[in-house]
Write an enzyme that holds these catalytic residues in place. Structure first.
Site, short mmCIF file in Angstrom:
data_model
loop_
_atom_site.label_atom_id
_atom_site.label_comp_id
_atom_site.label_asym_id
_atom_site.label_seq_id
_atom_site.Cartn_x
_atom_site.Cartn_y
_atom_site.Cartn_z
N ALA A 185 9.52 -19.07 64.98
CA ALA A 185 10.41 -20.15 65.44
C ALA A 185 11.69 -19.59 66.05
O ALA A 185 12.62 -20.34 66.32
CB ALA A 185 10.76 -21.06 64.27
N ALA A 240 1.42 -18.10 60.74
CA ALA A 240 1.60 -19.36 60.00
C ALA A 240 2.41 -19.13 58.73
O ALA A 240 3.63 -19.34 58.72
CB ALA A 240 0.24 -19.96 59.67
N ARG A 241 1.76 -18.69 57.66
CA ARG A 241 2.43 -18.42 56.39
C ARG A 241 1.82 -17.19 55.74
O ARG A 241 0.59 -17.03 55.75
CB ARG A 241 2.27 -19.62 55.44
N ASP A 250 -11.09 -27.47 60.95
CA ASP A 250 -9.97 -28.22 60.38
C ASP A 250 -10.55 -29.35 59.54
O ASP A 250 -11.44 -30.06 60.01
CB ASP A 250 -9.08 -28.79 61.49
N THR A 269 9.08 -26.39 60.57
CA THR A 269 7.78 -26.92 60.13
C THR A 269 7.52 -26.52 58.69
O THR A 269 7.94 -25.45 58.27
CB THR A 269 6.66 -26.32 61.02
N GLU A 320 8.87 -11.58 51.92
CA GLU A 320 9.62 -11.31 53.15
C GLU A 320 11.07 -10.95 52.80
O GLU A 320 11.74 -11.73 52.14
CB GLU A 320 9.57 -12.53 54.08
N HIS A 379 8.93 -12.35 61.08
CA HIS A 379 8.87 -13.82 61.04
C HIS A 379 9.66 -14.43 62.20
O HIS A 379 10.66 -15.13 62.01
CB HIS A 379 9.39 -14.35 59.69
N LEU A 380 9.16 -14.21 63.41
CA LEU A 380 9.85 -14.66 64.63
C LEU A 380 9.24 -15.92 65.24
O LEU A 380 9.65 -16.33 66.32
CB LEU A 380 9.83 -13.54 65.69
N ASP A 385 3.08 -11.97 61.69
CA ASP A 385 4.47 -12.39 61.81
C ASP A 385 5.01 -12.80 60.45
O ASP A 385 6.21 -12.99 60.29
CB ASP A 385 4.57 -13.57 62.79
#
Length: 577
Positions: free
Chosen positions: A336, A285-286, A225, A128, A315, A333-334, A310
């Protein structure tokens, strides 16, 4: 979508009344070295009317992607090369050999790499977002950038839920304490999620999945949103509100937005101050959506009661102060990192590329919305019509610079569907001689903007067949054409006020000239052309006779030098379609 990768028209030249020799000389040098031409459009009665937008023969996979990705591409006749851990210099040296590139997150597809990618038509990211791809540079070069929007949705949502639960019961801290030989029952007192308010910032696929799962725990879900309509999020149990209303209500906040200027530091000192004291936050997310320095301050003051992270600004994070904080639980960062997500993303990106090549549909393209409506036989003919009209205008106005304005008007019900791409198609034909980059449907709007051409488009109802009219202003002069698709063939109806008796099929070698019609006109033209080894194959005259109307002859080949016509005609242009 066929037209996305078409090469420009061949040898379009023109001259203007008083500067014949000079302009011809100039254009002779400019255009004789561009022997590109349009491929023919298939007849609608032929089998398989779905037509490939582009040919992708070879793909480089530069990272570890699920083996199904390679298998699907190879099953569909695409040659696949896998090379992991390539240095930037190696990638720059090799990228020119491939039509497609598939990456995950380690390969940074920078402007330097894109500029070396002479044949690249698609960059596919098995995941993504497209943070590691310079989308602007790719768009400018006419390269599609594609991701797999739904591949890791479930995995990212499940990890978010795991972090929310871990925060509520201090599970990771308790595990570490047990491993150290302790039995601290009092130290790890938690809270139930039942009845608490969860704020979800970003109600896309992942936000939706988090909401439905956490509702099963009895949490009240609210969210924000800017795109998802209120009634849509309400249908999955999320009450939408402004961020100002949301902050003070939440016991827990999770973010699921892309990283972009408007979302950098969305949670900062200012917004933390508006939250409940002790609010717990999660970011799967980011890195950067939650301001890391502000989060640390909020954790120190107790304004934030805990964070599940995450993702990080950098990173792996060199600054360990957040990771080491007792109220922070973190993962490398797991989001995905599940077998299922990796398999799904690898399969998805391969299938999306194959579907696009076969002309079935376009999924996951982040920079090529213009191509969405171009998957039918009818659209290919309309694109060819637009490009041909643009190329004709280019050859008529070749001596006039600069191009300042283009107005496209489509009329009729059957033209309604093409408004999304007709403007781009006309500009591809118009600019194909004029740009260092090869214009296509993806990059042509940004190229025309760069050249400061004012482009406008309107659509109106009309009786009868659909018509496309284009007016061009160049060097202070105005040029007009109109055309349509008749019997499965793009045709020209009018050029600069000369309406032709029979519509002219826009294919083959066409020579247009402006001269006063008379009994001798055709024979004198035939003589000049024959003397230059060119044979007339068809002749079209206008209905009325305005002063010096335009005529068209279909010819066996283009004239090497238009100036041989000067004694007989006022103006001339030729093109090969």
């Amino acid at each position: 979508m066929l037209s996305a990768w078409r090469k420009p028209f061949q040898k379009t030249r023109g001259f203007g009344g008083g500067t014949l020799k000079r302009t011809h000389h100039h254009h002779h040098h400019q255009f004789t070295n561009s022997p590109n031409r349009l491929p023919r459009i298939r007849n609608p009665t032929e089998k398989n009317p779905k037509m490939a937008p582009t040919s992708i023969k070879s793909v480089l996979i530069s990272e570890s992607v699920d083996p199904r990705c390679r298998a699907i591409l190879e099953e569909n006749g695409i040659l696949v090369t896998e090379k992991q851990n390539m240095k930037k210099e190696e990638l720059i040296a090799e990228i020119g050999l491939y039509d497609g590139l598939v990456v995950r997150s380690a390969t940074k597809v920078t402007a330097d790499i894109i500029s070396a990618a002479h044949n690249l038509k698609i960059i596919g990211r098995a995941g993504t977002g497209v943070d590691n791809v310079d989308v602007n540079a790719a768009t400018h070069k006419g390269i599609i950038v594609m991701n797999t929007p739904s591949g890791n949705t479930i995995s990212a949502a499940e990890l978010t839920c795991a972090l929310l639960m871990s925060l509520s019961r201090n599970v990771p801290q308790a595990v570490m304490s047990m491993k150290e030989g302790n039995w601290d029952r009092k130290k790890f007192m938690g809270s139930e999620l039942y009845g608490k308010v969860l704020g979800i910032v970003g109600l896309g696929r992942i936000g939706k999945e988090v909401a439905t799962r956490m509702q099963a725990f009895g949490m009240k879900t609210v969210g924000y949103d800017p795109i998802t309509p209120l009634e849509v999020s309400a249908s999955w149990g999320v009450e939408q509100m402004s961020l100002e209303q949301l902050w003070p209500l939440c016991d827990y906040i999770t973010v699921h937005t892309p990283l972009m200027p408007s979302t950098v530091g969305l949670l900062n000192d200012n917004t933390f101050a508006k939250c409940k004291k002790g609010v717990k936050v999660v970011n799967c997310a980011r890195g950067g959506i939650i301001d890391e320095a502000a989060l640390l301050r909020a954790l120190e003051s107790g304004q934030c009661g805990g964070a599940g992270l995450d993702v990080f600004n950098e990173e792996p994070p060199k600054n360990r102060s957040l990771v080491d904080h007792p109220n922070v639980i973190s993962c490398p960062h797991l989001g995905a990192s599940t077998k299922e997500a990796q398999a799904r993303c690898g399969e998805d990106i391969a299938q999306q590329i194959v579907d696009m090549v076969k002309g079935k549909n376009l999924v996951g393209a982040v920079n090529a919305q213009v191509l969405a409506g171009t998957f039918s036989q009818e659209s290919h003919l309309l694109i060819k019509l637009g490009e041909s009209l643009g190329a004709l205008l280019q050859s008529c106005s070749a001596a006039k610079k600069p191009l300042s304005r283009v107005q496209i008007t489509s009329q009729g019900e059957c033209m309604k569907s093409c408004t999304g791409y007709m403007k781009s198609a006309v500009l591809v034909g118009l600019l194909s001689q004029d740009c260092e980059c090869r214009p296509n449907l993806i990059n042509v709007l940004s190229l025309s903007k760069q050249k400061e051409i004012e482009v406008s488009q309107t659509h109106g109802a009309s009786e009868g067949d659909g018509v496309c009219k284009v007016e061009l202003v160049a060097g202070g002069c105005s040029y007009r054409v109109s055309g349509s698709v008749q019997g499965g063939v793009p045709v020209l109806l009018e050029l600069n006020g000369s309406v032709f008796r029979q519509p002219i099929a826009l294919c083959g070698n066409l020579l247009f000239f402006r001269a006063s019609g008379g009994p001798q006109l055709l024979s004198s033209m035939a003589g000049v052309l024959a003397a230059n080894g060119v044979e007339i194959q068809s002749f079209s005259a206008p209905t009325a006779h305005p002063e010096d109307p335009w005529h068209c002859v279909g010819v066996s080949s283009l004239l090497p030098d238009l100036s041989v016509l000067k004694p007989s005609v006022k103006d001339a242009a030729q093109l090969q379609i």
